[in-house]
Scaffold this active site. Sequence first.
Site, mmCIF file in Angstrom:
data_model
loop_
_atom_site.group_PDB
_atom_site.id
_atom_site.type_symbol
_atom_site.label_atom_id
_atom_site.label_comp_id
_atom_site.label_asym_id
_atom_site.label_seq_id
_atom_site.Cartn_x
_atom_site.Cartn_y
_atom_site.Cartn_z
ATOM 1 N N HIS A 75 0.822 -1.213 0.000
ATOM 2 C CA HIS A 75 0.000 0.000 0.000
ATOM 3 C C HIS A 75 0.855 1.261 0.000
ATOM 4 C CE1 HIS A 75 -4.238 -1.473 0.485
ATOM 5 N NE2 HIS A 75 -3.543 -2.601 0.571
ATOM 6 N N ASP A 76 2.028 1.190 0.624
ATOM 7 C CA ASP A 76 2.920 2.355 0.577
ATOM 8 C C ASP A 76 3.406 2.577 -0.852
ATOM 9 O OD1 ASP A 76 4.525 4.503 1.306
ATOM 10 O OD2 ASP A 76 6.246 3.223 1.791
#
Length: 335
Positions: A75-76
Amino acid sequence: MGEVWGLMLWSLVAGTMMSGTGTRGQVEDELKGQLRVGFYRQSCPAAESIVSSVVRDAVLSNSNMAAILLRLHFHDCFIEGCDGSILVENGPVSEKHAFGHQGVGGFEVIEQAKAQLEAACPGTVSCADIVALAARDAVALANGPTYEVPTGRRDGRMSNMSLASDMPDVVDSIEQLKSKFSRRGLSERDLVLLSAAHTIGTTACFFMTERLYNFIPGGGSDPSINPGFLPELKARCPQNGDVNVRIPIDEGSERVFDKQILQNIRRGFAVLQSDAKLNDDPVTQSVMDSYLGFFGPVFGLSFEADFVEAIVKMGQIDVKTDSGGEIRRVCSSFN
Ligand code: HEM
Ligand SMILES: *[C@@H]1O[C@H](CO)[C@@H](O)[C@H](O)[C@H]1NC(C)=O
């Protein structure tokens, strides 16, 4: 018999030549910009061992933490590149509050590692690198492959939930999944390999509702669910039940990092709808088969080695290496 051994030997030799550190390794180093393995070797020699020990303790006290940290890295990287932007808490518009990041966690583990790193070598190790290293350590703790992580990422200075609208979604079609990955330089093979990260961890029933009770098109349940599996899924995530109940994503093998998930997907035992969609495309189908078939291993395709290549590649998405970033003192806020 002799033929088979000969073939295996041949593929070993060929495999070594293909993945060696010769010319191809050098070309790859150039493509990585300024990221390099051991970036902190001089400036903070204990950096990687500090992260490892914090991650180990966190996984010992919560066995699902390995999965949570692996997901955090994904997700980063997918929004604004691997720059720790998801860690920032800057009010209601924070990227981390975006719908596409629903359920993402592990922030406190990253923050704990950061605090220890600031004590050991102030202002040196980026939060973005901590996330990438923590994911690597998490995979190893789940009995997955061990690998080296190129480091030297700097932390981003942007956090806005509107930027996260392009996150892959559990109800995306295979076309949408492929194009969201391709926009980040990731191939169909990478899509399959990285989705196989679902070999560990759990999903909230929240993400199962459409697939089990309101499938589009047609309503009812997703017809791609193996009929032998559907009753079990429905029992675990009953209609109008508690959407916070969590169920394993890799049925029967959720604690161990292995390629069982690909077998499950092929047999209709995928839990997440996006994993099931990998059966909707001849290319992603054949990528899965390439790791499952009798000949797969003989011809040098190793799920573990290829997963490593894919996640290292994911870890390079839009990294900031110079003035385009900072080294945060605290991961949850800009300096
Ligand atoms: C292909 C697009 C993807 C979609 C649509 C997707 C979607 C999801 C969803 C809906 C969950 C359940 C979240 C929850 O209930 O907390 C989940 C969990 C997870 N995802 Fe993905 N994912 C994708 C790709 C990836 C990738 C690339 C990785 C890492 C490389 C990853 C790693 C994980 C892990 C480890 C979990 C388990 C988390 C836990 O146990 O809390 N996923 N994913
Ligand atoms: C976040 O993005 C939206 C849409 O682009 C913009 O209107 C808003 O001003 C941004 N907020 C911040 C704090 O940057």
